[in-house]
Structures are given as C-alpha cells and as structure tokens.
Design an enzyme around this catalytic site. Sequence first.
Site, PDB file in Angstrom:
ATOM      1  N   LYS A  22      53.490  24.391  43.850  1.00  0.00           N
ATOM      2  CA  LYS A  22      53.098  23.655  42.641  1.00  0.00           C
ATOM      3  C   LYS A  22      52.886  24.609  41.468  1.00  0.00           C
ATOM      4  CE  LYS A  22      48.608  22.625  41.959  1.00  0.00           C
ATOM      5  NZ  LYS A  22      48.158  23.087  40.630  1.00  0.00           N
ATOM      6  N   ASN A  23      52.157  25.702  41.713  1.00  0.00           N
ATOM      7  CA  ASN A  23      51.798  26.591  40.607  1.00  0.00           C
ATOM      8  C   ASN A  23      52.958  27.434  40.105  1.00  0.00           C
ATOM      9  OD1 ASN A  23      49.271  25.564  40.610  1.00  0.00           O
ATOM     10  ND2 ASN A  23      48.254  27.393  41.416  1.00  0.00           N
ATOM     11  N   CYS A 117      36.410  21.413  33.129  1.00  0.00           N
ATOM     12  CA  CYS A 117      36.943  20.699  34.281  1.00  0.00           C
ATOM     13  C   CYS A 117      36.013  20.967  35.446  1.00  0.00           C
ATOM     14  CB  CYS A 117      38.367  21.128  34.591  1.00  0.00           C
ATOM     15  SG  CYS A 117      38.479  22.790  35.217  1.00  0.00           S
ATOM     16  N   ARG A 122      36.996  26.979  31.856  1.00  0.00           N
ATOM     17  CA  ARG A 122      38.418  27.322  31.783  1.00  0.00           C
ATOM     18  C   ARG A 122      38.994  27.309  30.370  1.00  0.00           C
ATOM     19  NH1 ARG A 122      41.620  24.548  36.681  1.00  0.00           N
ATOM     20  NH2 ARG A 122      42.939  26.375  36.558  1.00  0.00           N
ATOM     21  N   ASP A 309      41.967  29.962  45.287  1.00  0.00           N
ATOM     22  CA  ASP A 309      42.498  28.670  45.745  1.00  0.00           C
ATOM     23  C   ASP A 309      42.425  28.494  47.264  1.00  0.00           C
ATOM     24  OD1 ASP A 309      42.969  27.909  43.166  1.00  0.00           O
ATOM     25  OD2 ASP A 309      45.142  28.192  43.222  1.00  0.00           O
ATOM     26  N   ARG A 401      47.387  15.708  43.723  1.00  0.00           N
ATOM     27  CA  ARG A 401      47.878  16.540  42.621  1.00  0.00           C
ATOM     28  C   ARG A 401      48.694  17.713  43.127  1.00  0.00           C
ATOM     29  NH1 ARG A 401      43.524  18.990  39.284  1.00  0.00           N
ATOM     30  NH2 ARG A 401      45.414  19.994  38.581  1.00  0.00           N
TER      31      ARG A 401
HETATM   32  C1  UD1 Z   1      45.773  29.422  37.811  1.00  0.00           C
HETATM   33  C2  UD1 Z   1      46.154  28.440  38.885  1.00  0.00           C
HETATM   34  C3  UD1 Z   1      44.912  28.019  39.667  1.00  0.00           C
HETATM   35  C4  UD1 Z   1      44.174  29.237  40.188  1.00  0.00           C
HETATM   36  C5  UD1 Z   1      43.905  30.234  39.069  1.00  0.00           C
HETATM   37  C6  UD1 Z   1      43.304  31.537  39.547  1.00  0.00           C
HETATM   38  C7  UD1 Z   1      48.078  27.322  37.935  1.00  0.00           C
HETATM   39  C8  UD1 Z   1      48.633  26.090  37.337  1.00  0.00           C
HETATM   40  N1  UD1 Z   1      46.768  27.289  38.258  1.00  0.00           N
HETATM   41  O1  UD1 Z   1      44.893  28.753  36.920  1.00  0.00           O
HETATM   42  O2  UD1 Z   1      45.333  27.201  40.756  1.00  0.00           O
HETATM   43  O3  UD1 Z   1      42.941  28.837  40.738  1.00  0.00           O
HETATM   44  O4  UD1 Z   1      45.127  30.550  38.390  1.00  0.00           O
HETATM   45  O5  UD1 Z   1      44.122  32.130  40.488  1.00  0.00           O
HETATM   46  O6  UD1 Z   1      48.767  28.295  38.133  1.00  0.00           O
HETATM   47  N2  UD1 Z   1      40.089  32.590  31.430  1.00  0.00           N
HETATM   48  C9  UD1 Z   1      39.477  32.779  30.211  1.00  0.00           C
HETATM   49  N3  UD1 Z   1      40.236  32.624  29.087  1.00  0.00           N
HETATM   50  C10 UD1 Z   1      41.561  32.312  29.125  1.00  0.00           C
HETATM   51  C11 UD1 Z   1      42.173  32.137  30.387  1.00  0.00           C
HETATM   52  C12 UD1 Z   1      41.401  32.288  31.523  1.00  0.00           C
HETATM   53  O7  UD1 Z   1      38.291  33.064  30.143  1.00  0.00           O
HETATM   54  O8  UD1 Z   1      42.191  32.207  28.085  1.00  0.00           O
HETATM   55  C13 UD1 Z   1      39.291  32.737  32.663  1.00  0.00           C
HETATM   56  C14 UD1 Z   1      39.175  31.441  33.460  1.00  0.00           C
HETATM   57  O9  UD1 Z   1      38.144  30.626  32.986  1.00  0.00           O
HETATM   58  C15 UD1 Z   1      38.923  31.978  34.851  1.00  0.00           C
HETATM   59  C16 UD1 Z   1      39.780  33.246  34.904  1.00  0.00           C
HETATM   60  O10 UD1 Z   1      39.974  33.620  33.539  1.00  0.00           O
HETATM   61  O11 UD1 Z   1      37.571  32.309  34.994  1.00  0.00           O
HETATM   62  C17 UD1 Z   1      41.105  33.124  35.577  1.00  0.00           C
HETATM   63  O12 UD1 Z   1      41.770  31.985  35.094  1.00  0.00           O
HETATM   64  P1  UD1 Z   1      43.340  31.829  35.079  1.00  0.00           P
HETATM   65  O13 UD1 Z   1      43.996  32.892  35.889  1.00  0.00           O
HETATM   66  O14 UD1 Z   1      43.758  31.693  33.659  1.00  0.00           O
HETATM   67  O15 UD1 Z   1      43.514  30.443  35.809  1.00  0.00           O
HETATM   68  P2  UD1 Z   1      44.606  29.388  35.494  1.00  0.00           P
HETATM   69  O16 UD1 Z   1      45.826  30.092  35.018  1.00  0.00           O
HETATM   70  O17 UD1 Z   1      44.029  28.306  34.675  1.00  0.00           O
END
Ligand code: UD1
Length: 429
Positions: A22-23, A117, A122, A309, A401
């Site tokens: 999915k990701n 969420c 996030r 995850d 999902r």
């Molecule tokens: C992706 C995955 C999700 C997984 C996560 C961490 C997808 C669609 N989802 O989510 O399943 O749990 O990686 O492996 O691929 N953060 C910030 N600012 C930002 C972006 C991130 O503070 O602009 C923080 C987030 O709140 C979190 C951390 O960085 O604490 C990591 O998040 P991130 O790697 O961005 O997760 P996702 O890409 O949303």
Amino acid sequence: MDKFLIRGGKPLNGKVEISGAKNSALPCLAATLLTPETVTLHNVPYVKDLITQRRLLEDLGATVLTPELHTQKIKAKNIEIFEAPYELVKTMRASVLALGPLLGRFGQAKVSLPGGCAIGTRPIDLHLKAFEQLGATVSLESGDVVARAPKGRLIGADTYFEKVSVTGTENVMMAAVLAKGITTIHNAAREPEIEDLAELLNKMGAKISSAGTDTIKIEGVEGLNGTEHSIIPDRIETGTFIVAAAITNGELEISKCQPKHLEAVIGKLRETGVEITELDETTIFVKRNGSQLNAKDVTTQPHPDFPTDMQAQYMALMTQAEGESTIVETIFENRFMHVSELKRMGANIHTSGNTAIVDGKTRLMGAKVQASDLRASASLVLAGLCAEGETIIDRVYHIDRGYEMIVQKLRNIGANIERVSDSMAMSAE
Ligand code: UD1
C-alpha cells in the site's frame, strides 16, 4: 459499520500470498501525475486507500483504467485541477502526495492541510520547507496549503530533513525530478518504498541516484514518459502474517514477499523464538513448533530498523511471550491506542509516555474491542486469533484501508473469522 467476529484459539496453517505494498502504491499512483503519457502499475493492492488515491487522480482530471483488479493504467494528460480537497485529505493523509508531482509538473498545487489523526498530529511542515528550498512560495489560505513555483518551474537545490519523513522524501523526489538543475535530499528516508518510487520515476525518464541511502541525488529533466512498473510486496502485511503464525502456534508458508525488506522484523522475531526460514528470495516458512516465546524489547525507528507499522502487532505477540518486554515508540507520539483494547482482552501492559511494558505470558480472552487505526486493528485481529472465545472488533474500516482481503486470507489458513454487519454482530453476542 462492519465488524469482525473471531473465534480464537486455532493454529493457522497453510500458505498465504502477500499483496502489493500500500505505502508504495500510494506514491507510485501520485507519480503518474508527472507525465501526460500512460503509466501502467501492476500489483496494486485492492484496498480502500488505493481506491481513494485513484479517486483523487480522477478528480484532478486523470483517466484511470483498471483492466485487471491489480493493474491500473493511468493517463494524466488533461490535468485541469491542481488541488487535493479536504474531503479526501481528511480520509487519507497520503493524498498530500499529490503536492510534489503537481508542483513539479505544473508549478502550482493546493492541498488541504491534514489535521490531527489517530496516531498523532502528523504535520507536513518538513515537506513544505523542502519545497521552499526548491524555490516554491508556500502560503496557507483558508486551511489550504498553496505552493507555487515562480516562473512555473522549481529549481534544484540542497534540501535537508530535520526528521526522517517517508512521504516527505517521496514528495520532494517527485517535485524535484522536473526541476531545473540538481537536487540533493539530505537525511532522506531509506524505506524500500522510496527505492520502489525511484525505480518507477527512473523508468519514466527521471535521473535519481542513491535512493535507499540517506542522501538522494536528483538531476532534473525536461519531461517524463509513460512506462510499466510492478509494485513491491507489502512488508508490513508480511510481518503481520509472520506474527499470525507465531501467535497462534501455527505453520505458514508466506510467498510473494521480500524478506530482505523486513530484516529488522525477522531478526527480532527470531530472537523471541519464532522459526523463520527463507525458502527462496520471495518465500519464507514460519513456525513456532510449540516452543516458548521469549520477551524481547523493541524500539521503533526509521528503516532499516524496526518499523512503527509493526509495533502494535509485535505488542500483541509479546502478550504471549514469557517475561517482560519494553516497547518504545519513537516515530509517532500517540500510537498506543491498541493498549487499552489488548488490556480488555486480559493483557498486562503498562504505558508511560512513549514506552509500553508488556508482562507476559497472559491468557487472552475474547472481548468486544474497537479498532483505532490501521495497524492497531491488525494487532487486535492477531490477539483475537489466539484468544479463548469470541472477539468482536468494531470499526474494521481501518483495516480495510490497508490489508487486502484480510478475512479471506485468514480463513484460507484456518482462522475462524467473519465479517459481520452491525445487526448480525448483535445476534452473535
Ligand atoms: C509513512 C507511512 C506510515 C508509517 C510512517 C513511518 C505512507 C503512506 N505512510 O507515513 O505508514 O507509519 O511513514 O514509517 O507511506 N513529521 C513532521 N513533519 C513533517 C513530516 C513528518 O514532524 O513534515 C513527523 C511525523 O509527525 C512523524 C515522523 O515525522 O512523527 C515520521 O513521519 P513520516 O515518515 O512523515 O510518516 P508518513 O510519511 O506520514
């Protein structure tokens, strides 16, 4: 609203095939916005998030054909709208992945700011900061993030992520492939999904090197072409089925997976006493063989370490291990929502901040529980499969999902699980 009814206590035995990730499919679908030519994606899992992502592409003006269930042919020739609306972003945060390609190809993009969420706030501040480093102007207008490239095209630059972000890295990669000049992403995420996206983009004519390391280099090109690509297997689904075999004391052959994508998970589960044998590059055999499970500590970290995850599923397993295991969640601040539900089933877990201590082994008893997010739902299914008696899991739309045909796959290997509508669940009580 559907629920799952599970009658636990049966070992799972047999064979199961892993679906596409999915990701990985989510950013790959978004990447099709980068070219007017047709991109054909194979091994796309048929799960709710991908249906939502397909809807987003269609809303923007792309044509999406699905000649087979798992193949999507996407032609983003006539894109007229450059916006991911609130209705979609609120149901699926990954719709922010439209930002990078729209900004890269059309020099403008608007996306509703994702709110909080279930697993934390996030934010997407790091995505936006990197876009600014590529020359974009970013503003907030009535809850929407509006990004524009002056003169219509981004300019390659050095970008740095203060925190490793998976979708952030993907968004910047997609924005930078059509930028003028060279972009370097420092402190990039190294997840296999990043490498898969880079492979697709390079097939489309992009010039990306070192994806999979923490420093990715992208040489901007003038335009991208259509191509075909097959999505990698889902490493989290793979890990979930490994735990399913272990927690039920069963034996499973898991095929169409990539064990090398989940070395940290396999390594940790072996430490606990689960036997995992690689039969070939894409098939593993998992068994517990009645042996005792040992409690082992885990800390979630970005890839290649133990993934957040898999934290909830691992916690379910640790309720069946002898001794005390400490589980530290470092990625998301609010990702222990499954704890209260596992406790309802008899687990002995104490949390303090981002640390959970599981005291095992405890006898789990079926109960009525509620799913709160995708992976939390998976942990409750696993707990239900090893619990005595009947477990009813509410709000299973979360699991839909991201897990393809989860009920059928589990039934095929001997699980007593069924999807029931609200009224049927009442009568089953
Ligand atoms: C992706 C995955 C999700 C997984 C996560 C961490 C997808 C669609 N989802 O989510 O399943 O749990 O990686 O492996 O691929 N953060 C910030 N600012 C930002 C972006 C991130 O503070 O602009 C923080 C987030 O709140 C979190 C951390 O960085 O604490 C990591 O998040 P991130 O790697 O961005 O997760 P996702 O890409 O949303």
